[in-house]
Design a protein around this motif. Structure first.
Motif, short mmCIF file in Angstrom:
data_model
loop_
_atom_site.label_atom_id
_atom_site.label_comp_id
_atom_site.label_asym_id
_atom_site.label_seq_id
_atom_site.Cartn_x
_atom_site.Cartn_y
_atom_site.Cartn_z
N LEU A 71 0.82 -1.22 0.00
CA LEU A 71 0.00 0.00 0.00
C LEU A 71 0.85 1.26 0.00
O LEU A 71 0.60 2.20 -0.76
N THR A 72 1.88 1.30 0.86
CA THR A 72 2.67 2.53 1.05
C THR A 72 3.98 2.55 0.28
O THR A 72 4.54 3.62 0.03
N GLY A 73 4.47 1.36 -0.05
CA GLY A 73 5.78 1.29 -0.68
C GLY A 73 6.92 1.40 0.31
O GLY A 73 8.11 1.42 -0.07
N ILE A 74 6.61 1.49 1.61
CA ILE A 74 7.65 1.60 2.65
C ILE A 74 8.06 0.19 3.08
O ILE A 74 7.22 -0.59 3.56
N SER A 75 9.33 -0.13 2.91
CA SER A 75 9.83 -1.48 3.24
C SER A 75 10.78 -1.42 4.42
O SER A 75 11.27 -0.35 4.81
N THR A 76 11.05 -2.59 4.99
CA THR A 76 12.00 -2.69 6.11
C THR A 76 13.36 -2.14 5.71
O THR A 76 14.03 -1.47 6.49
N GLU A 77 13.77 -2.42 4.48
CA GLU A 77 15.08 -1.95 3.99
C GLU A 77 15.17 -0.43 4.02
O GLU A 77 16.19 0.14 4.42
N MET A 78 14.08 0.25 3.63
CA MET A 78 14.06 1.72 3.62
C MET A 78 14.22 2.30 5.03
O MET A 78 14.72 3.42 5.20
N LEU A 79 13.79 1.54 6.05
CA LEU A 79 13.74 2.07 7.41
C LEU A 79 14.94 1.67 8.27
O LEU A 79 15.04 2.10 9.41
N ARG A 80 15.84 0.86 7.70
CA ARG A 80 16.95 0.34 8.51
C ARG A 80 17.77 1.44 9.18
O ARG A 80 18.14 1.34 10.33
N ASN A 81 18.03 2.52 8.44
CA ASN A 81 18.84 3.62 8.99
C ASN A 81 18.01 4.83 9.40
O ASN A 81 18.55 5.89 9.71
N ALA A 82 16.69 4.66 9.40
CA ALA A 82 15.81 5.77 9.82
C ALA A 82 15.87 5.92 11.34
O ALA A 82 16.16 4.96 12.06
N PRO A 83 15.60 7.13 11.86
CA PRO A 83 15.60 7.31 13.33
C PRO A 83 14.48 6.50 13.97
O PRO A 83 13.43 6.26 13.37
N LYS A 84 14.71 6.05 15.19
CA LYS A 84 13.67 5.37 15.95
C LYS A 84 12.78 6.43 16.59
O LYS A 84 13.16 7.60 16.66
N VAL A 86 13.25 -3.05 25.78
CA VAL A 86 14.02 -4.25 25.44
C VAL A 86 14.53 -4.18 24.00
O VAL A 86 15.63 -4.65 23.70
N TYR A 87 13.77 -3.55 23.10
CA TYR A 87 14.28 -3.33 21.74
C TYR A 87 15.56 -2.49 21.78
O TYR A 87 16.55 -2.78 21.11
N LYS A 88 15.54 -1.44 22.60
CA LYS A 88 16.72 -0.56 22.70
C LYS A 88 17.90 -1.30 23.32
O LYS A 88 19.04 -1.16 22.88
N ARG A 138 27.31 -7.18 30.82
CA ARG A 138 27.61 -5.74 30.77
C ARG A 138 26.31 -4.94 30.92
O ARG A 138 26.27 -3.92 31.60
N PHE A 139 25.24 -5.41 30.26
CA PHE A 139 23.94 -4.76 30.42
C PHE A 139 23.47 -4.84 31.87
O PHE A 139 23.01 -3.85 32.44
N GLU A 189 19.42 -3.70 20.83
CA GLU A 189 20.24 -3.00 19.84
C GLU A 189 21.55 -2.51 20.44
O GLU A 189 22.62 -2.72 19.88
N GLU A 190 21.47 -1.86 21.61
CA GLU A 190 22.67 -1.27 22.22
C GLU A 190 23.73 -2.31 22.55
O GLU A 190 24.93 -2.09 22.35
N PHE A 191 23.29 -3.48 23.07
CA PHE A 191 24.26 -4.49 23.51
C PHE A 191 24.40 -5.63 22.49
O PHE A 191 25.02 -6.65 22.79
N GLN A 192 23.83 -5.42 21.30
CA GLN A 192 23.93 -6.40 20.20
C GLN A 192 23.50 -7.79 20.66
O GLN A 192 24.22 -8.77 20.47
N LEU A 193 22.33 -7.84 21.27
CA LEU A 193 21.80 -9.10 21.77
C LEU A 193 20.90 -9.75 20.72
O LEU A 193 20.60 -9.15 19.69
N CYS A 194 20.49 -10.97 21.01
CA CYS A 194 19.66 -11.74 20.08
C CYS A 194 18.19 -11.53 20.40
O CYS A 194 17.78 -11.67 21.56
N GLN A 195 17.37 -11.21 19.38
CA GLN A 195 15.94 -10.95 19.59
C GLN A 195 15.21 -12.17 20.14
O GLN A 195 14.25 -12.04 20.89
N LYS A 196 15.68 -13.36 19.79
CA LYS A 196 15.06 -14.58 20.31
C LYS A 196 15.34 -14.73 21.80
O LYS A 196 14.46 -15.08 22.59
N LEU A 197 16.58 -14.42 22.21
CA LEU A 197 16.97 -14.60 23.61
C LEU A 197 16.54 -13.43 24.50
O LEU A 197 16.69 -13.51 25.72
N THR A 198 16.04 -12.36 23.89
CA THR A 198 15.45 -11.28 24.70
C THR A 198 13.92 -11.31 24.62
O THR A 198 13.26 -10.38 25.09
#
Length: 464
Positions: free
Chosen positions: A58-71, A324-326, A374-375, A329-338
């Motif tokens: 519908l929008t043409g907005i893909s995950t790839e387009m948003l990878r470097n977009a601000p959160k 938890v998303y932040k 470390r977290f 990302e900050e500690f380069q953790l695994c989304q499955k394990l968080t």
């Protein structure tokens, strides 16, 4: 004289998905004074979650387009600035307002604006049209629209539509409704007198009845502005307060953290009649850790439970998930394990090369667990001995909060020329306070979202 009305006309594109679990992918806001656009903001937003395939089409907005977009938390301040003192206008305003409010809820910020809906206004002022969807409506009115289903194009078209609706509104119903929504209506003299003497500073305020009884305790970064809100609000509780309040006293705290701690403690002690909400616990979810059968340290969001140790606590589930998303990302953790990606295979982040493969046993356990530890060291103050130093009530003053063995001991204020690393001096300036889960939640939540001037780690022997 009435203040000039301002409108924040916006459009939001989202990921789609379950109700209240959508994320923003694009936002456009035009600040409009009723005649012309005076400011604008448009940005793609990384929603930190999957976009539904039909939305991509519908929008043409893909995950790839948003990878470097601000959160969202990175654009939140700009959104607050451009919408300040505005009435929010959107085509289907209930949807846009809900999405925006939900995103701010996840950050723990109360975003509250009055709204006007151009769908409802169009049905009233332009009756009997075949369709009131934005695309068909603006085409039937000769309003140009580009980039349909993109935030900037749709918001710009909504500006033109709203401008036309204002012109068609010969009875000035929109303006009159907007004026009623504006909080500068006439107040009775006693309330104006209270506002006049209130300071525009951070602190805790106490509303009293004629006999001196405290009926409400609140805190604000701007006490004067908060009292204006209390005294101009039309809800049932505010009206009762307006009738009963005879005087307001206050105590400045210099910063919002001490204001929150003081408010929480004193509501528990005084139990004011209009503070029912804060008598309950401030948080409903917590973050805990466990080691899985392979040996990886996992993080898990769960319902708050006083019997279990919590790394940190959260006001609601959305706030917990966003945090938890932040962390991930900050500690380069695994989304499955968080706990962010429920899967038996590799997590979503591994597929886009943002996870080192702990989800499929590819990353060494020691390396992964090292980042989790470390977290934990950074975010848990279970065994911490520390002073939290921040702004005081005056320019030459600082505030101090003492944590000993992870226990909140209290707060105090000291002059900049004062040495406070001596245990005896600490004893003399700290006002003892109750340590409870609410106080811990306030401190951890504040440190997660805000910067303080300094945190001083104390050696064991220097504590009280």
């Amino acid at each position: 004289m009435l203040k000039k009305l301002m409108y924040a006309i916006l459009d939001i594109e989202t990921t789609g998905g379950k109700y209240n679990e959508e994320g923003i992918t694009e936002i456009a806001i035009y600040r409009f004074d009723g005649h012309k656009i005076v400011d604008q903001f448009c940005s793609l937003v990384n929603p930190e979650r999957k976009i539904q395939p039909f939305v991509v089409n519908l929008t043409g907005i893909s995950t790839e387009m948003l990878r470097n977009a601000p959160k969202f938390y990175e654009v939140a301040k700009r959104i607050i600035e451009i919408t300040q003192d505005c009435i929010l206008v959107a085509h289907n305003a209930q949807f846009d307002n809900r999405i925006l409010t939900t995103e701010f809820d996840r950050l723990g910020y109360p975003f509250e604006l009055d709204t006007l809906c151009t769908v409802e206004l169009s049905k009233k002022l332009l009756p009997d049209l075949p369709s009131y969807s934005l695309g068909k409506l603006v085409r039937s009115l000769g309003i140009p629209i580009s980039d349909r289903h993109r935030a900037q194009g749709d918001a710009k078209a909504t500006v033109s539509l709203f401008k036309m609706l204002l012109a068609k509104d010969t009875s000035k119903e929109i303006i009159q409704t907007s004026v009623r929504k504006d909080p500068k209506r006439q107040l009775e003299p006693k309330l104006l007198d209270i506002i006049e003497t209130a300071p525009p500073t951070t602190g805790v305020y106490y509303m009293h009845k004629k006999d001196g009884t405290v009926i409400y305790i609140g805190k604000s970064k701007n006490i004067k502005k908060r009292l204006v809100q209390h005294f101009t609000n039309d809800n049932r509780k505010s009206k009762k307060i307006q009738l009963e309040v005879a005087a307001v006293t206050y105590e400045e705290t210099g910063n919002d953290l001490i204001a929150q701690l003081k408010e929480s403690e004193e509501i528990k002690q005084n139990k004011p009649v209009f503070n029912r909400a804060l008598r309950k616990t401030l948080f409903s979810y917590q973050l805990s850790s466990f080691t899985d059968e392979i040996g990886y340290l996992n993080l898990r969001i769960e319902k708050a439970d006083g019997r279990k140790n919590a790394i940190t606590t959260f006001t609601n589930y959305q706030q917990a998930k966003s945090a938890v998303y932040k962390i991930t990302e900050e500690f380069q953790l695994c989304q499955k394990l968080t706990g962010l990606h429920q899967t038996q295979q590799s997590c979503f982040a591994f597929g886009v090369k943002e996870c080192y493969g702990a989800c499929i046993g590819k990353e060494a356990i020691e390396e992964y667990n090292g980042r989790v530890l470390r977290f934990l060291e950074k975010n848990s103050y279970e065994n911490n001995h520390m002073l939290i130093i921040d702004k005081g009530r005056e320019v030459d003053e600082r505030s101090v909060i003492l944590i000993e063995n992870g226990i909140y001991r209290g707060f105090g204020f000291f002059n900049l020329n004062y040495q406070i690393n001596n245990p005896d001096i600490l004893r003399s300036i700290i006002s003892p306070m109750a340590n409870n889960r609410d106080a811990q939640h306030i401190i951890q939540s504040y440190l997660r979202k805000n910067k303080v001037l300094k945190i001083v780690n104390l050696p064991q022997e220097a504590t009280m």
